[in-house]
Design an enzyme around this catalytic site. Structure first.
Site, PDB file in Angstrom:
ATOM      1  N   ALA A 172       1.421  -0.674  -0.032  1.00 47.60           N
ATOM      2  CA  ALA A 172      -0.071   0.057   0.487  1.00 47.60           C
ATOM      3  C   ALA A 172       1.081   0.983   0.670  1.00 47.60           C
ATOM      4  O   ALA A 172      -0.065   2.636  -0.486  1.00 47.60           O
ATOM      5  CB  ALA A 172      -1.024   0.314   1.426  1.00 47.60           C
TER       6      ALA A 172
ATOM      7  N   SER B 213       4.536   1.084  -1.363  1.00 47.92           N
ATOM      8  CA  SER B 213       5.843   1.121  -2.333  1.00 47.92           C
ATOM      9  C   SER B 213       5.153  -0.131  -3.010  1.00 47.92           C
ATOM     10  O   SER B 213       4.545  -1.711  -2.499  1.00 47.92           O
ATOM     11  CB  SER B 213       7.169   1.012  -1.243  1.00 47.92           C
ATOM     12  OG  SER B 213       6.894  -0.728  -0.962  1.00 47.92           O
TER      13      SER B 213
ATOM     14  N   GLY C  95      -5.206  -6.556  -0.502  1.00 44.09           N
ATOM     15  CA  GLY C  95      -6.799  -7.304  -0.749  1.00 44.09           C
ATOM     16  C   GLY C  95      -7.287  -5.973  -1.123  1.00 44.09           C
ATOM     17  O   GLY C  95      -7.162  -4.655  -0.951  1.00 44.09           O
TER      18      GLY C  95
ATOM     19  N   HIS D 124      -2.831 -12.698  -2.629  1.00 44.81           N
ATOM     20  CA  HIS D 124      -2.495 -11.574  -1.452  1.00 44.81           C
ATOM     21  C   HIS D 124      -1.753 -11.378  -0.515  1.00 44.81           C
ATOM     22  O   HIS D 124      -1.075 -13.127  -0.252  1.00 44.81           O
ATOM     23  CB  HIS D 124      -4.194 -11.979  -0.570  1.00 44.81           C
ATOM     24  CG  HIS D 124      -4.566 -11.152   0.217  1.00 44.81           C
ATOM     25  ND1 HIS D 124      -4.316 -11.453   2.144  1.00 44.81           N
ATOM     26  CD2 HIS D 124      -4.446  -9.858   0.595  1.00 44.81           C
ATOM     27  CE1 HIS D 124      -5.269 -10.496   2.740  1.00 44.81           C
ATOM     28  NE2 HIS D 124      -4.941  -9.404   2.042  1.00 44.81           N
ATOM     29  N   ASP D 125      -0.996 -10.289  -1.256  1.00 45.57           N
ATOM     30  CA  ASP D 125       0.095 -10.890  -0.326  1.00 45.57           C
ATOM     31  C   ASP D 125       0.806 -11.085   1.564  1.00 45.57           C
ATOM     32  O   ASP D 125       1.480 -11.759   1.688  1.00 45.57           O
ATOM     33  CB  ASP D 125       0.434  -9.052   0.305  1.00 45.57           C
ATOM     34  CG  ASP D 125       0.230  -7.693   0.952  1.00 45.57           C
ATOM     35  OD1 ASP D 125      -1.479  -8.435   1.530  1.00 45.57           O
ATOM     36  OD2 ASP D 125       0.540  -6.561   0.555  1.00 45.57           O
ATOM     37  N   THR D 126      -0.685 -10.824   2.107  1.00 41.68           N
ATOM     38  CA  THR D 126      -0.827 -11.639   3.331  1.00 41.68           C
ATOM     39  C   THR D 126      -0.442 -13.557   3.222  1.00 41.68           C
ATOM     40  O   THR D 126       0.296 -14.004   3.479  1.00 41.68           O
ATOM     41  CB  THR D 126      -1.409 -11.015   4.433  1.00 41.68           C
ATOM     42  OG1 THR D 126      -1.989 -10.335   4.409  1.00 41.68           O
ATOM     43  CG2 THR D 126      -1.771 -12.471   5.710  1.00 41.68           C
TER      44      THR D 126
ATOM     45  N   THR E 108       2.388  -3.042   7.373  1.00 38.30           N
ATOM     46  CA  THR E 108       1.348  -1.326   7.423  1.00 38.30           C
ATOM     47  C   THR E 108       0.406  -1.885   7.695  1.00 38.30           C
ATOM     48  O   THR E 108       0.299  -1.260   8.902  1.00 38.30           O
ATOM     49  CB  THR E 108       1.124  -1.341   6.129  1.00 38.30           C
ATOM     50  OG1 THR E 108       2.325  -0.760   4.991  1.00 38.30           O
ATOM     51  CG2 THR E 108      -0.099  -0.380   5.815  1.00 38.30           C
TER      52      THR E 108
ATOM     53  N   ASN F 135      -7.248  -8.453  11.436  1.00 38.89           N
ATOM     54  CA  ASN F 135      -6.547  -7.716  11.669  1.00 38.89           C
ATOM     55  C   ASN F 135      -5.724  -6.585  12.328  1.00 38.89           C
ATOM     56  O   ASN F 135      -6.470  -6.536  13.274  1.00 38.89           O
ATOM     57  CB  ASN F 135      -6.906  -6.701  10.131  1.00 38.89           C
ATOM     58  CG  ASN F 135      -7.397  -7.252   8.331  1.00 38.89           C
ATOM     59  OD1 ASN F 135      -7.165  -8.763   8.480  1.00 38.89           O
ATOM     60  ND2 ASN F 135      -6.937  -6.744   7.833  1.00 38.89           N
TER      61      ASN F 135
ATOM     62  N   GLY G  75       8.743  -6.598   6.411  1.00 39.62           N
ATOM     63  CA  GLY G  75       9.382  -5.864   6.936  1.00 39.62           C
ATOM     64  C   GLY G  75       9.350  -4.935   8.672  1.00 39.62           C
ATOM     65  O   GLY G  75      10.387  -4.511   8.907  1.00 39.62           O
TER      66      GLY G  75
END
EC number: 2.7.1.5
Length: 489
Positions: A13, A15, A83, A236-238, A259, A296, A402
C-alpha cells in the site's frame, strides 16, 4: 535445468518492488535481488482517494524490462498485492474510472446497513470473513449506490493483482486467496456467494469463478520476443507471506508485520463459531486448501503516517530514543477505526490519549513509544483470543515482513505475549510468491517443502520473553476494547 529465474512483483500500500529470484535446484539455494523499487501512494481524484494505477503498471513493466535487458531468461512471473481493492473494466476490457482505495471514506455507514439488511451472523456463516468497513462487499455497495453512471459501463471487476496480470497477458483471472478478502466468496463452495453479491448491486457476470494458486494465467511477451508464463500465486500479499513463514509446528502462530499486522495460524478447517464471530476472526483462503485463521491489526500504518507527517527519515535513531523511554505511559487501541486515515495521525493519537485521561505523547519518540507499546499489547490480546478459539496455546510466534526488522517491537511482542518470537524472513511476501512459482515449475513439491528451503537460506532472529519487563506486567491490565470501538464497529 539446474537454475530457475522467477520474477515476483510485490505491491504494497506504500511501495512496490520487482524482485528477481534465482533458485539452484541441485543445492536448493534461493537468492533474491531487488531490480526496481517504486512508490505507491494515494491521489485525490474527483473527491475520492484513488490509486495511480497507470504509474504502477509503468513501473512493473520497467522492472520486468530491466531483468530482460540483463539477458536473463525468466522462467515465470507473478504478482501479489494488498487485498479488497478492485479495478472496473468495460466490454472492451478498458478501465472504467480509477480504482478507489479502501482508505477512502465512501464506505462510511455502509457496513451497518448490511448487518441490518442481511444479518451479521448470516454474512459470517456464508463468508467466514471478518467485518472490516472497507471490505469489497461494502465498497461495491457504495459504488453502485453513489456512482450509477460508472456501474452502467462495467462488464468486469478484477482485484488488483488480477488486473495487473490481465494487463501483462490479456487474460482475466480471479485468484482465490485474494478473492476471499472481499467477504463475497462462499466459504463452503469457494465461489461467489449469490446472496452477498446481490446485496452489493454488482452483477455476478462481472466475476469469473475463483481459481486456486498455481495456474498459468497467460504469457507476457518480453521486449526480446520471448513468451514468459505469468502464474497466479497466492496473490494476496499476506497469503504469500504465510507461505514463506517457516512455521515450526502446529503450535506456531504467525504475524505478518507491515503497514498492516495480520496475526493468525494455519488450519485445515475454518472457524465460524459464534465465538469466532464475536472475536471478529477471519478465515481467509490459503494455498493447498489451508485456511489462514487470523485477525487484522492496524499495524505500522500509524508509525508510517507519523514519520511522513513529521518528516522523519532516520528511523533507527528514533527507535533508539524510543527504547530509552519508560513503557506503557501512553496507550491506545490501534484497531480503533479513527486511525484508518485521519487528517493528522499525531493529533489523532494525542486526542485518543487525552480522551482516556492519560498523559499525552508530545515528542516523536513518545509517539513511537505509544504505537509500539499499544501494538505489542494488542498482539498479546489477539494471540490469547486465537489460542482460546482453537483450544490450544501457542508456543512460538513467527514475525515476518518488513516489520520484523524492528528489534524493539519484536522484543516487546515477545514480552507481552510471553512466548518465543522468531523474526524473519523480511521478504516474506516476495518469497511466498516465488515459492508458488517454483511449485508450478515442478521444482518443489508443496508448501512444507518450500518452507524447508526458506529455513535453510534465511537466518531468523530469536527473541526470548522477559517476564519481568514493564510491558509483561502490564498485559493483564490491558483491555483494547475497553473505551474504543473496533474496526468491526
Amino acid at each position: 535445468m539446474t537454475f530457475r529465474h522467477c520474477v515476483a512483483v510485490d505491491l504494497g500500500a506504500s511501495s512496490g518492488r520487482v524482485m528477481l529470484a534465482r533458485y539452484d535446484s541441485k543445492h536448493r539455494t534461493l537468492t533474491l535481488r531487488e531490480i526496481h523499487r517504486f512508490v505507491n501512494c494515494l491521489q485525490k481524484t474527483d473527491g475520492f482517494d484513488t490509486w495511480d494505477i497507470d504509474s504502477l503498471e509503468k513501473d512493473i513493466r520497467l522492472g520486468l524490462k530491466k531483468v530482460c535487458n540483463e539477458g536473463i531468461l525468466i522462467d515465470s512471473i507473478s504478482i501479489d498485492t494488498w487485498g479488497v481493492d478492485y479495478v472496473l473494466l468495460d466490454k472492451q476490457g478498458q478501465r472504467v474510472g480509477l480504482p478507489v482505495s479502501y482508505r477512502d471514506n465512501r464506505t462510511t455507514g455502509i457496513m451497518p446497513q448490511a448487518l441490518v439488511q442481511i444479518g451479521k451472523s448470516e454474512i459470517y456463516r456464508r463468508s467466514g470473513i471478518q467485518f472490516l468497513p472497507f471490505n469489497t462487499i461494502y465498497q461495491l455497495h457504495a459504488l453502485t449506490k453513489q456512482q450509477p453512471e460508472l456501474t452502467a459501463q462495467v462488464a468486469h471487476a478484477l482485484l488488483m493483482p488480477d488486473y495487473f496480470s490481465y494487463r501483462l497477458t490479456g487474460e482475466m483471472n480471479w485468484e482465490y486467496t485474494n478473492a476471499t478478502t472481499t467477504q463475497l466468496v462462499n466459504i463452503n463452495t469457494d465461489d461467489w456467494d449469490d446472496t452477498l453479491l446481490a446485496w452489493t448491486g454488482a452483477k455476478k457476470s462481472w466475476f469469473g469463478r475463483p481459481s486456486h494458486p498455481g495456474n498459468v494465467i497467460g504469457d507476457w511477451i518480453c521486449p526480446q520476443g520471448n513468451r514468459i508464463p505469468v502464474v497466479a500465486v497466492a496473490s494476496h500479499d499476506t497469503a504469500s507471506a504465510v507461505i514463506a513463514s517457516p512455521l515450526a509446528n502446529k503450535h506456531s502462530a504467525y504475524l505478518s508485520s507491515g503497514t498492516w499486522s495480520l496475526m493468525g495460524f494455519e488450519s485445515k478447517k475454518p472457524y465460524t463459531t459464534d465465538e469466532a464471530l464475536a472475536a471478529n476472526i477471519t478465515n481467509e483462503g490459503g494455498a493447498e486448501g489451508r485456511y489462514r485463521v487470523l485477525k487484522n491489526i492496524m499495524g505500522l500504518w500509524l508509525l508510517q503516517r507519523v514519520l511522513k507527517e513529521r518528516r522523519i527519515t532516520d528511523l533507527p535513531a528514533l527507535i533508539a530514543q524510543t527504547e530509552a523511554l519508560p513503557a506503557c505511559r501512553f496507550l491506545i487501541n490501534p484497531n480503533d477505526d479513527r486511525f484508518i486515515n485521519p487528517d493528522d495521525m499525531r493529533a489523532e493519537i494525542q486526542a485518543a490519549c487525552r480522551e482516556t485521561d492519560q498523559p499525552v505523547p508530545v515528542s516523536d519518540a513518545e509517539l513511537a513509544r505509544c504505537i509500539f507499546d499499544s501494538l505489542a499489547l494488542l498482539y498479546a490480546d489477539i494471540l490469547h483470543e486465537l489460542a482460546n478459539l482453537r483450544g490450544e496455546k501457542f508456543t512460538q510466534l513467527h514475525i515476518v515482513g518488513g516489520g520484523c526488522q524492528n528489534a524493539l517491537l519484536n522484543q516487546l511482542c515477545a514480552d507481552a505475549c510471553g512466548i518465543r518470537v522468531m523474526a524473519g524472513p523480511v521478504e516474506a511476501s516476495t518469497l511466498g510468491n516465488i515459492g508458488i512459482q517454483l511449485m508450478t515449475l515442478d521444482e518443489l513439491n508443496n508448501v512444507d517443502d518450500f518452507r524447508q528451503v526458506v529455513s535453510a537460506n534465511y537466518d531468523l532472529t530469536t527473541y526470548i520473553p522477559n517476564p519481568d519487563s514493564e510491558i509483561a506486567r502490564h498485559v493483564a491490565q490491558f483491555q483494547p476494547k475497553r473505551q474504543t470501538k473496533e474496526l468491526c464497529a
